[in-house]
Design a protein around this motif. Structure first.
Motif, short mmCIF file in Angstrom:
data_model
loop_
_atom_site.label_atom_id
_atom_site.label_comp_id
_atom_site.label_asym_id
_atom_site.label_seq_id
_atom_site.Cartn_x
_atom_site.Cartn_y
_atom_site.Cartn_z
N SER A 171 0.84 -1.20 0.00
CA SER A 171 0.00 0.00 0.00
C SER A 171 0.87 1.25 0.00
O SER A 171 1.99 1.23 0.51
N GLU A 219 -16.79 10.98 6.17
CA GLU A 219 -16.23 10.06 5.18
C GLU A 219 -16.21 10.68 3.79
O GLU A 219 -17.07 11.48 3.44
N ASP A 249 -12.39 0.63 0.74
CA ASP A 249 -11.40 -0.38 1.14
C ASP A 249 -10.15 -0.32 0.27
O ASP A 249 -9.06 -0.61 0.73
N LYS A 250 -10.32 0.05 -0.98
CA LYS A 250 -9.20 0.11 -1.92
C LYS A 250 -8.50 1.47 -1.85
O LYS A 250 -7.29 1.56 -1.97
N PRO A 302 -8.77 4.27 0.75
CA PRO A 302 -9.16 5.04 1.93
C PRO A 302 -8.59 6.44 1.90
O PRO A 302 -7.45 6.66 1.48
N SER A 348 -4.44 0.79 -1.71
CA SER A 348 -4.23 -0.43 -0.93
C SER A 348 -4.10 -1.66 -1.81
O SER A 348 -4.67 -1.73 -2.90
N ASN A 349 -3.33 -2.62 -1.30
CA ASN A 349 -3.20 -3.91 -1.98
C ASN A 349 -3.01 -3.70 -3.48
O ASN A 349 -3.80 -4.17 -4.31
#
Lengths: 108, 114
Positions: free
Chosen positions: B18, B54, B64-65, B67, B81-82
């Motif tokens: 990440s 948010e 989730d991907k 943030p 992320s990832n």
């Protein structure tokens, strides 16, 4: 669905050869039509905002105009330093939507 | 006009890791955005970063991907992320200010995922 479409995709001009770029939009609740210049490897640079049909704005060799359906960016007597990608974007309901851009190359 | 800086300016990352990108503005702004620009393409809005709540994500982008944090009116971060090679892109933050909603962009972060 809101759409912003730019044409042509690419434009090759001789120095001094004037031309126009087109930005067609179908956007509900348009609050502004923006033009940007982007050089390779850099973020877009703000050029103009247009708010209502009939409005025109100028900056050096660039002039932007707006109708109810489209905007034009006129480049008068371009120089090699005007080479860049030109982006238009609509602003509506709190967010911007960009067209794909027109890549302009001006040769000496 | 606002002056925007981004860190890092570029990075090369391994698949599955990440990266957090920082965006700093020299003045308080209400509207802050994160965009992705894939090679040879135009800008795609990822999300609007909201201060104190948010982020609002566009279709095709999920928290989730990607943030996002917005702790105050001058700073935001985007995490990718990832990561996979498909995430290789330029990531840009921007702000809109004034009654005219003029939008200014940071210099971008060029991400390459191997």
């Amino acid at each position: 669905e809101d759409q912003v479409t730019q044409s042509p995709e690419a434009l090759r001009l001789q120095e001094g050869e004037s031309s126009s770029l087109n930005c067609s939009y179908t956007v509900s609740g348009l609050r502004g039509l923006f033009w940007y210049r982007q050089d390779p490897g850099k973020g877009p640079e703000f050029l103009f905002t247009l708010y209502s049909a009939g409005e025109e704005k100028e900056k050096e060799r660039l002039k932007a105009t707006l109708t109810k359906k489209e905007s034009f960016l006129h480049i008068t007597a371009p120089k090699p330093e005007d080479s860049a990608t030109y982006l238009c974007a609509s602003f509506s309901w709190g967010k911007f939507q960009f067209g794909a851009g027109t890549q302009v190359v001006v040769t000496p | 006009s606002a002056v925007i800086s981004q860190k890092p300016s570029r990075d090369i990352c391994q698949r599955g890791t990440s990266l957090t990108i920082q965006c700093q503005v020299d003045s308080q702004v209400t509207m802050m955005f994160w965009y992705r620009q894939q090679p040879g393409q135009s800008l795609t809005l990822i999300a609007t970063a909201n201060q104190g709540s948010e982020a609002t994500y566009e279709s095709g982008f999920v928290i989730d991907k990607f943030p996002i944090s917005r702790p105050n009116l001058t700073f935001s971060t985007l995490t990718v992320s990832n990561m996979s090679p498909e995430d290789s892109s330029i990531y840009l933050c921007s702000v809109a200010q004034g009654v005219s909603n003029e939008q200014f962009f940071g210099p971008g972060t060029r991400l390459t995922v191997l």
